[in-house]
Write a protein that holds these residues in place. Structure first.
Motif, PDB file in Angstrom:
ATOM      1  N   GLY A  94       0.807  -1.215   0.000  1.00 50.44           N
ATOM      2  CA  GLY A  94       0.000   0.000   0.000  1.00 50.44           C
ATOM      3  C   GLY A  94       0.837   1.260   0.000  1.00 50.44           C
ATOM      4  O   GLY A  94       0.513   2.240  -0.665  1.00 50.44           O
ATOM      5  N   TYR A  95       1.945   1.233   0.731  1.00 51.68           N
ATOM      6  CA  TYR A  95       2.807   2.406   0.763  1.00 51.68           C
ATOM      7  C   TYR A  95       3.483   2.625  -0.587  1.00 51.68           C
ATOM      8  O   TYR A  95       3.780   3.761  -0.965  1.00 51.68           O
ATOM      9  N   ILE A  96       3.723   1.536  -1.331  1.00 58.69           N
ATOM     10  CA  ILE A  96       4.335   1.663  -2.658  1.00 58.69           C
ATOM     11  C   ILE A  96       3.370   2.377  -3.595  1.00 58.69           C
ATOM     12  O   ILE A  96       3.770   3.263  -4.359  1.00 58.69           O
ATOM     13  N   ILE A 129       4.790  11.233   4.392  1.00 56.50           N
ATOM     14  CA  ILE A 129       3.909  10.093   4.621  1.00 56.50           C
ATOM     15  C   ILE A 129       3.589  10.056   6.114  1.00 56.50           C
ATOM     16  O   ILE A 129       4.470  10.307   6.955  1.00 56.50           O
ATOM     17  N   ASN A 130       2.348   9.745   6.424  1.00 52.52           N
ATOM     18  CA  ASN A 130       1.918   9.641   7.814  1.00 52.52           C
ATOM     19  C   ASN A 130       2.842   8.674   8.556  1.00 52.52           C
ATOM     20  O   ASN A 130       3.061   7.551   8.121  1.00 52.52           O
ATOM     21  N   GLU A 131       3.371   9.106   9.689  1.00 49.27           N
ATOM     22  CA  GLU A 131       4.309   8.281  10.450  1.00 49.27           C
ATOM     23  C   GLU A 131       3.629   7.194  11.273  1.00 49.27           C
ATOM     24  O   GLU A 131       4.253   6.204  11.629  1.00 49.27           O
ATOM     25  N   GLY A 140      -0.607  10.044   2.629  1.00 49.37           N
ATOM     26  CA  GLY A 140       0.516  10.934   2.369  1.00 49.37           C
ATOM     27  C   GLY A 140      -0.003  12.297   1.945  1.00 49.37           C
ATOM     28  O   GLY A 140      -1.170  12.442   1.565  1.00 49.37           O
ATOM     29  N   VAL A 141       0.871  13.291   2.031  1.00 48.27           N
ATOM     30  CA  VAL A 141       0.489  14.658   1.691  1.00 48.27           C
ATOM     31  C   VAL A 141       1.566  15.291   0.828  1.00 48.27           C
ATOM     32  O   VAL A 141       2.757  15.160   1.118  1.00 48.27           O
ATOM     33  N   LEU A 142       1.129  15.960  -0.227  1.00 45.26           N
ATOM     34  CA  LEU A 142       2.006  16.833  -1.008  1.00 45.26           C
ATOM     35  C   LEU A 142       1.595  18.258  -0.696  1.00 45.26           C
ATOM     36  O   LEU A 142       0.395  18.571  -0.676  1.00 45.26           O
TER      37      LEU A 142
END
Length: 160
Positions: A94-96, A129-131, A140-142
């Motif tokens: 999912g993180y990928i 990315i949310n820790e 995640g946020v841009l």
């Protein structure tokens, strides 16, 4: 209003960018990324899930001065879901998908930083990315800063 125009134009651009991409959903199917302005829509049922998604959120802005062009800060909140294999084990991918979506956005905006001929991305953009461990959900946020058009004074026309 200029920030609303930027938000709408960016939303349309992201919709085109991800039109042909499918990502895992909590229902076990693959679906395209949904794009939302400012927040996620209300859930219609308990099983209703917004993943995968991108929220185009206006964060803040600054007005122009004689020396400074007006700016608008936009946050792109990206959410993905981790797929599970047939035995119910997480793929841990999912993180990928999250990083791939954020990278595709960064690459697209860096290659063509002017949107709709009037909004220009100021580099560098920031992402994170949310820790917290929220597996199987990844967020995640841009953070994007755009120079926006100057306003033209209309009260001085009669003085010219």
């Amino acid at each position: 209003m200029i920030p609303i125009g930027l938000q709408k134009t960016l939303e349309d651009r992201l919709r085109l960018l991800f039109a042909d991409n499918l990502f895992p959903t909590p229902s076990g199917e693959a679906a395209p990324v949904t794009i939302h302005k400012q927040r996620l829509p209300e859930k219609t049922s308990e099983e209703d899930s917004p993943f995968p998604f991108i929220i185009v959120k206006m964060i803040e802005g600054s007005g122009q001065t004689e020396q400074v062009q007006p700016m608008s800060k936009i946050g792109l909140i990206v959410g993905t879901f981790d797929a599970f294999d047939t035995s119910g084990i997480s793929s841990n991918d999912g993180y990928i998908d999250l990083v791939r979506i954020m990278n595709d956005i960064e690459e697209d905006l860096t290659n063509s930083p002017v949107i709709d001929g009037k909004y220009e991305l100021e580099l560098p953009l920031k992402w994170r990315i949310n820790e917290e461990d929220t597996d199987p959900y990844f967020i995640g946020v841009l953070e994007l800063d755009f120079a926006t058009p100057n306003h033209t004074r209309t009260d001085v026309e009669s003085l010219l």
